[in-house]
Write an enzyme that holds these catalytic residues in place. Structure first.
Site, PDB file in Angstrom:
ATOM      1  N   PHE A 168       0.917  -1.018  -0.542  1.00 30.84           N
ATOM      2  CA  PHE A 168       0.349   0.213  -0.091  1.00 30.84           C
ATOM      3  C   PHE A 168       1.149   1.302   0.001  1.00 30.84           C
ATOM      4  N   THR A 197      10.471 -11.048   9.448  1.00 27.02           N
ATOM      5  CA  THR A 197      10.423 -10.255   8.373  1.00 27.02           C
ATOM      6  C   THR A 197      11.114  -8.589   9.526  1.00 27.02           C
ATOM      7  N   THR A 232       5.715   3.070  12.980  1.00 25.11           N
ATOM      8  CA  THR A 232       4.123   3.369  13.028  1.00 25.11           C
ATOM      9  C   THR A 232       4.389   4.150  15.110  1.00 25.11           C
ATOM     10  N   ASP A 233       3.136   4.498  14.354  1.00 26.97           N
ATOM     11  CA  ASP A 233       3.229   5.373  15.685  1.00 26.97           C
ATOM     12  C   ASP A 233       2.853   4.089  16.593  1.00 26.97           C
ATOM     13  N   GLU A 234       2.455   3.262  16.330  1.00 24.84           N
ATOM     14  CA  GLU A 234       1.928   1.711  17.640  1.00 24.84           C
ATOM     15  C   GLU A 234       3.476   1.805  18.217  1.00 24.84           C
ATOM     16  N   TYR A 287       2.435  -7.037  16.284  1.00 28.61           N
ATOM     17  CA  TYR A 287       3.099  -6.539  15.085  1.00 28.61           C
ATOM     18  C   TYR A 287       4.235  -4.936  16.519  1.00 28.61           C
ATOM     19  N   LYS A 290       7.958  -4.191  15.345  1.00 28.94           N
ATOM     20  CA  LYS A 290       8.276  -2.948  14.652  1.00 28.94           C
ATOM     21  C   LYS A 290       9.095  -1.879  15.765  1.00 28.94           C
ATOM     22  N   LEU A 320      -9.288  -1.637   8.228  1.00 31.18           N
ATOM     23  CA  LEU A 320     -10.598  -0.808   8.497  1.00 31.18           C
ATOM     24  C   LEU A 320     -11.175  -0.639   7.317  1.00 31.18           C
ATOM     25  N   VAL A 342     -17.684  -4.200  13.495  1.00 27.61           N
ATOM     26  CA  VAL A 342     -16.692  -3.218  14.162  1.00 27.61           C
ATOM     27  C   VAL A 342     -16.616  -4.409  15.192  1.00 27.61           C
ATOM     28  N   TYR A 343     -14.928  -3.511  16.209  1.00 27.34           N
ATOM     29  CA  TYR A 343     -15.036  -4.436  16.961  1.00 27.34           C
ATOM     30  C   TYR A 343     -15.218  -3.857  18.154  1.00 27.34           C
ATOM     31  N   ASN A 385     -14.108   4.628  15.600  1.00 27.31           N
ATOM     32  CA  ASN A 385     -14.258   3.733  14.429  1.00 27.31           C
ATOM     33  C   ASN A 385     -15.051   3.849  14.194  1.00 27.31           C
TER      34      ASN A 385
HETATM   35  P1  NAD Z   1       1.216  -4.014   2.715  1.00 23.25           P
HETATM   36  O1  NAD Z   1       1.121  -4.728   3.937  1.00 23.25           O
HETATM   37  O2  NAD Z   1       0.456  -3.172   2.250  1.00 23.25           O
HETATM   38  O3  NAD Z   1       2.444  -3.926   2.281  1.00 23.25           O
HETATM   39  C1  NAD Z   1       3.682  -4.828   2.976  1.00 23.25           C
HETATM   40  C2  NAD Z   1       4.674  -4.941   1.312  1.00 23.25           C
HETATM   41  O4  NAD Z   1       6.331  -5.752   2.030  1.00 23.25           O
HETATM   42  C3  NAD Z   1       4.887  -5.705   0.612  1.00 23.25           C
HETATM   43  O5  NAD Z   1       4.030  -5.614  -0.536  1.00 23.25           O
HETATM   44  C4  NAD Z   1       4.442  -7.157   1.026  1.00 23.25           C
HETATM   45  O6  NAD Z   1       4.839  -8.063  -0.339  1.00 23.25           O
HETATM   46  C5  NAD Z   1       5.870  -6.635   1.090  1.00 23.25           C
HETATM   47  N1  NAD Z   1       6.787  -7.979   2.319  1.00 23.25           N
HETATM   48  C6  NAD Z   1       6.413  -7.944   3.359  1.00 23.25           C
HETATM   49  N2  NAD Z   1       7.231  -9.121   3.601  1.00 23.25           N
HETATM   50  C7  NAD Z   1       8.628  -9.118   2.842  1.00 23.25           C
HETATM   51  C8  NAD Z   1       9.860 -10.006   2.608  1.00 23.25           C
HETATM   52  N3  NAD Z   1      10.432 -10.428   3.696  1.00 23.25           N
HETATM   53  N4  NAD Z   1      10.953  -9.228   1.955  1.00 23.25           N
HETATM   54  C9  NAD Z   1      10.463  -8.308   1.375  1.00 23.25           C
HETATM   55  N5  NAD Z   1       8.795  -7.751   1.224  1.00 23.25           N
HETATM   56  C10 NAD Z   1       7.840  -8.057   2.060  1.00 23.25           C
HETATM   57  O7  NAD Z   1       2.018  -2.351   4.294  1.00 23.25           O
HETATM   58  P2  NAD Z   1       1.864  -1.216   4.313  1.00 23.25           P
HETATM   59  O8  NAD Z   1       0.178  -0.534   5.375  1.00 23.25           O
HETATM   60  O9  NAD Z   1       2.291  -0.568   3.068  1.00 23.25           O
HETATM   61  O10 NAD Z   1       2.914  -0.705   4.856  1.00 23.25           O
HETATM   62  C11 NAD Z   1       4.105  -0.315   4.654  1.00 23.25           C
HETATM   63  C12 NAD Z   1       5.286   0.037   6.169  1.00 23.25           C
HETATM   64  O11 NAD Z   1       4.765   1.001   6.754  1.00 23.25           O
HETATM   65  C13 NAD Z   1       4.858  -0.626   6.827  1.00 23.25           C
HETATM   66  O12 NAD Z   1       6.442  -0.937   7.302  1.00 23.25           O
HETATM   67  C14 NAD Z   1       4.047  -0.804   8.328  1.00 23.25           C
HETATM   68  O13 NAD Z   1       5.083  -1.239   9.430  1.00 23.25           O
HETATM   69  C15 NAD Z   1       4.615   0.731   7.688  1.00 23.25           C
HETATM   70  N6  NAD Z   1       3.515   1.307   8.338  1.00 23.25           N
HETATM   71  C16 NAD Z   1       1.666   1.388   7.897  1.00 23.25           C
HETATM   72  C17 NAD Z   1       0.885   2.428   8.353  1.00 23.25           C
HETATM   73  C18 NAD Z   1      -0.735   2.471   8.186  1.00 23.25           C
HETATM   74  O14 NAD Z   1      -1.285   3.056   7.833  1.00 23.25           O
HETATM   75  N7  NAD Z   1      -0.452   1.313   6.786  1.00 23.25           N
HETATM   76  C19 NAD Z   1       1.174   3.698   8.976  1.00 23.25           C
HETATM   77  C20 NAD Z   1       2.428   3.603   9.630  1.00 23.25           C
HETATM   78  C21 NAD Z   1       3.468   3.037   9.723  1.00 23.25           C
HETATM   79  O1  DAU Z   2      -1.633   3.335  13.611  1.00 24.12           O
HETATM   80  C1  DAU Z   2      -0.576   3.245  12.841  1.00 24.12           C
HETATM   81  C2  DAU Z   2      -0.915   1.676  11.958  1.00 24.12           C
HETATM   82  O2  DAU Z   2      -2.436   1.636  11.818  1.00 24.12           O
HETATM   83  C3  DAU Z   2       0.233   0.433  11.213  1.00 24.12           C
HETATM   84  O3  DAU Z   2       1.063   0.227  11.932  1.00 24.12           O
HETATM   85  C4  DAU Z   2      -0.667  -0.528  10.875  1.00 24.12           C
HETATM   86  O4  DAU Z   2       0.069  -1.411   9.388  1.00 24.12           O
HETATM   87  C5  DAU Z   2      -1.896  -0.698  10.288  1.00 24.12           C
HETATM   88  O5  DAU Z   2      -2.083  -1.930  10.474  1.00 24.12           O
HETATM   89  C6  DAU Z   2      -2.608   0.260  11.328  1.00 24.12           C
HETATM   90  O6  DAU Z   2      -2.743  -0.227  12.190  1.00 24.12           O
HETATM   91  P1  DAU Z   2      -4.074  -0.372  13.106  1.00 24.12           P
HETATM   92  O7  DAU Z   2      -4.766  -2.050  13.506  1.00 24.12           O
HETATM   93  O8  DAU Z   2      -5.086   0.303  13.610  1.00 24.12           O
HETATM   94  O9  DAU Z   2      -5.346  -0.726  11.792  1.00 24.12           O
HETATM   95  P2  DAU Z   2      -6.207  -1.446  10.755  1.00 24.12           P
HETATM   96  O10 DAU Z   2      -7.020  -1.005   9.951  1.00 24.12           O
HETATM   97  O11 DAU Z   2      -6.448  -3.107  11.331  1.00 24.12           O
HETATM   98  O12 DAU Z   2      -7.471  -1.516  12.453  1.00 24.12           O
HETATM   99  C7  DAU Z   2      -8.541   0.044  12.443  1.00 24.12           C
HETATM  100  C8  DAU Z   2      -9.077   0.539  13.607  1.00 24.12           C
HETATM  101  O13 DAU Z   2     -10.269  -0.061  13.307  1.00 24.12           O
HETATM  102  C9  DAU Z   2      -8.390  -0.677  15.306  1.00 24.12           C
HETATM  103  O14 DAU Z   2      -8.845  -0.118  15.717  1.00 24.12           O
HETATM  104  C10 DAU Z   2      -8.822  -1.904  14.780  1.00 24.12           C
HETATM  105  C11 DAU Z   2     -10.445  -1.667  14.124  1.00 24.12           C
HETATM  106  N1  DAU Z   2     -11.058  -2.375  13.262  1.00 24.12           N
HETATM  107  C12 DAU Z   2     -10.299  -3.254  12.289  1.00 24.12           C
HETATM  108  C13 DAU Z   2     -10.627  -4.008  11.504  1.00 24.12           C
HETATM  109  C14 DAU Z   2      -9.915  -5.021  10.566  1.00 24.12           C
HETATM  110  C15 DAU Z   2     -12.842  -3.050  13.479  1.00 24.12           C
HETATM  111  O15 DAU Z   2     -13.383  -2.778  14.172  1.00 24.12           O
HETATM  112  N2  DAU Z   2     -12.727  -4.313  12.354  1.00 24.12           N
HETATM  113  C16 DAU Z   2     -12.041  -4.347  11.583  1.00 24.12           C
HETATM  114  O16 DAU Z   2     -13.127  -5.164  11.363  1.00 24.12           O
END
Ligand code: NAD
Ligand code: DAU
Length: 339
Positions: free
Chosen positions: A11, A100, A125-127, A153, A157, A193, A209-210, A252
């Site tokens: 993504f 990974t 990540t902020d997590e 997770y 990180k 989500l 919704v969780y 949420n």
């Molecule tokens: P995503 O799950 O959509 O994409 C992850 C990508 O990494 C995929 O293309 C996957 O094929 C690749 N990958 C996984 N394991 C691998 C490996 N061992 N070697 C090479 N490639 C590998 O994730 P995303 O949501 O795009 O998140 C990207 C980064 O940003 C992550 O490090 C995540 O922790 C961080 N992040 C995400 C969010 C969010 O809201 N999505 C917010 C803050 C930080």
């Molecule tokens: O804060 C940054 C993080 O945000 C990233 O580091 C992670 O990679 C990314 O996945 C995301 O984590 P969250 O756990 O916050 O995202 P998610 O979309 O899984 O869930 C967002 C909120 O919604 C969370 O409180 C759980 C809730 N949820 C999620 C799903 C998938 C639901 O209520 N129902 C659902 O089906």
């Protein structure tokens, strides 16, 4: 300049590649991705045949493969997005998250030491800060907030962040780290989500919704995250952590209601299901450091970003339709079947 983007078929990584191609068309970009369930080569179609772009399928935890790629390509900048990124999957099976997110990061850091780079950027990540209570809206995560993780997770990180700091202090590796809040936008895998709720609403399926849905996340449009990373890589101080967030905290349940309203679907689709184990209550970033130091501010308001995102999912049904009709079905049944 040659930039290696790991996890670029996911993504945020793919959005970052598109952003960099616009911003620095003179750069050579190499995308290294294992193509896990979350990686999708079709996402990279628009750049795949560009002369300044190259895709390499590889695992960041495979030391031999990574060294070979560095030996041939000699990247100047490495931006590591590659990760297992879904909290629910980490609760189900933590092992691959350590392989990974921790070991993979270590392999990349070692490769950077061995072959030399101008910058290694870790996308974190902020997590890693854990969560904040709902009744203290005055509290925010700053770069000084102690690490206090909740899920496998976030623990993986945080471990990777600690390794990056250690490689900076011990070996002088020029690293930077960014810790961003929740992203939304095009190409997000429908297990998260916002795209999950859009996909279910369009299919008139229940919206799971969780718990009560009162958990708060701080939502940022993906392009704003990409812009922040670009600034950090080019102007940020090495050894520094930068928090990224847009002061856009939302519950949420309110996000889900906005999606239903935008799609003209009834709120009766909302189904409260069993809560996530260890569910973090509230995330909220204080972005003042990146603003003061690098002049970064988010450009997209949530009301515009969510409209653009919903529109993208409406116009790109084949992209996510292929996903939700495949192996994802088994995942969905496992995760939500008895919830
Ligand atoms: P995503 O799950 O959509 O994409 C992850 C990508 O990494 C995929 O293309 C996957 O094929 C690749 N990958 C996984 N394991 C691998 C490996 N061992 N070697 C090479 N490639 C590998 O994730 P995303 O949501 O795009 O998140 C990207 C980064 O940003 C992550 O490090 C995540 O922790 C961080 N992040 C995400 C969010 C969010 O809201 N999505 C917010 C803050 C930080
Ligand atoms: O804060 C940054 C993080 O945000 C990233 O580091 C992670 O990679 C990314 O996945 C995301 O984590 P969250 O756990 O916050 O995202 P998610 O979309 O899984 O869930 C967002 C909120 O919604 C969370 O409180 C759980 C809730 N949820 C999620 C799903 C998938 C639901 O209520 N129902 C659902 O089906």
């Amino acid at each position: 300049m040659k930039m290696m983007v790991t996890g670029g078929a996911g993504f945020i990584g793919s959005n970052f590649i598109f952003y960099e191609q616009e911003k620095h068309p003179e750069y050579q970009i190499i995308c290294l991705d294992k193509l896990t369930y979350a990686g999708n080569l079709a996402t990279l179609d628009p750049v795949m045949h560009e002369e300044n772009f190259k895709f390499i399928k590889a695992d960041i935890a495979d030391r031999e493969a990574v060294y070979e790629i560095f030996e041939t390509e000699h990247p100047d900048i490495v931006v590591n997005f590659a990760a297992e990124s879904h909290v629910d999957r980490s609760i189900e099976d933590p092992g691959i998250f350590l392989t990974t997110n921790v070991m993979g990061t270590q392999v990349l850091l070692d490769a950077c030491r061995r072959y030399g780079v101008l910058r290694y950027h870790q996308v974190s990540t902020d997590e890693v800060y854990g969560d904040l209570p709902l009744d203290r809206p005055d509290l925010f995560f700053t770069e000084q907030t102690p690490l206090h993780t909740s899920s496998p997770y976030s623990a993986s990180k945080a471990s990777a962040d600690l390794l990056c700091n250690a490689y900076h202090r011990t070996y002088g590796l020029p690293i930077t780290i960014s810790r961003c809040s929740n992203n939304y936008g095009p190409y997000q895998f429908p297990e998260k989500l916002i795209p999950l709720m859009i996909a279910n609403a369009l299919a008139d399926k229940p919206l799971p919704v969780y718990g009560e849905g009162l958990n708060v996340r701080d939502w940022l449009y993906v392009e704003d995250h990409c812009a922040a990373i670009d600034l950090i890589i080019h102007n940020g101080q090495t050894g520094q952590v930068y928090n990224i967030g847009g002061h856009n905290e939302m519950r949420n349940i309110d996000i889900v209601k906005i999606i239903l309203e935008q799609l003209g679907k009834p709120e009766s689709l909302i189904t409260h299901v069993k809560d996530r184990k260890g569910h973090d209550m509230r995330y909220a970033i204080d972005p003042s450091f990146i603003h003061e130091e690098l002049g970064w501010l988010p450009q997209t308001k949530f009301r515009d970003g969510i409209k653009k995102t919903i529109q993208w999912y409406l116009e790109n049904r084949s992209w996510w339709g292929n996903i939700v009709n495949g192996e994802y079905q088994t995942y969905y049944e496992r995760m939500y079947g008895n919830r």
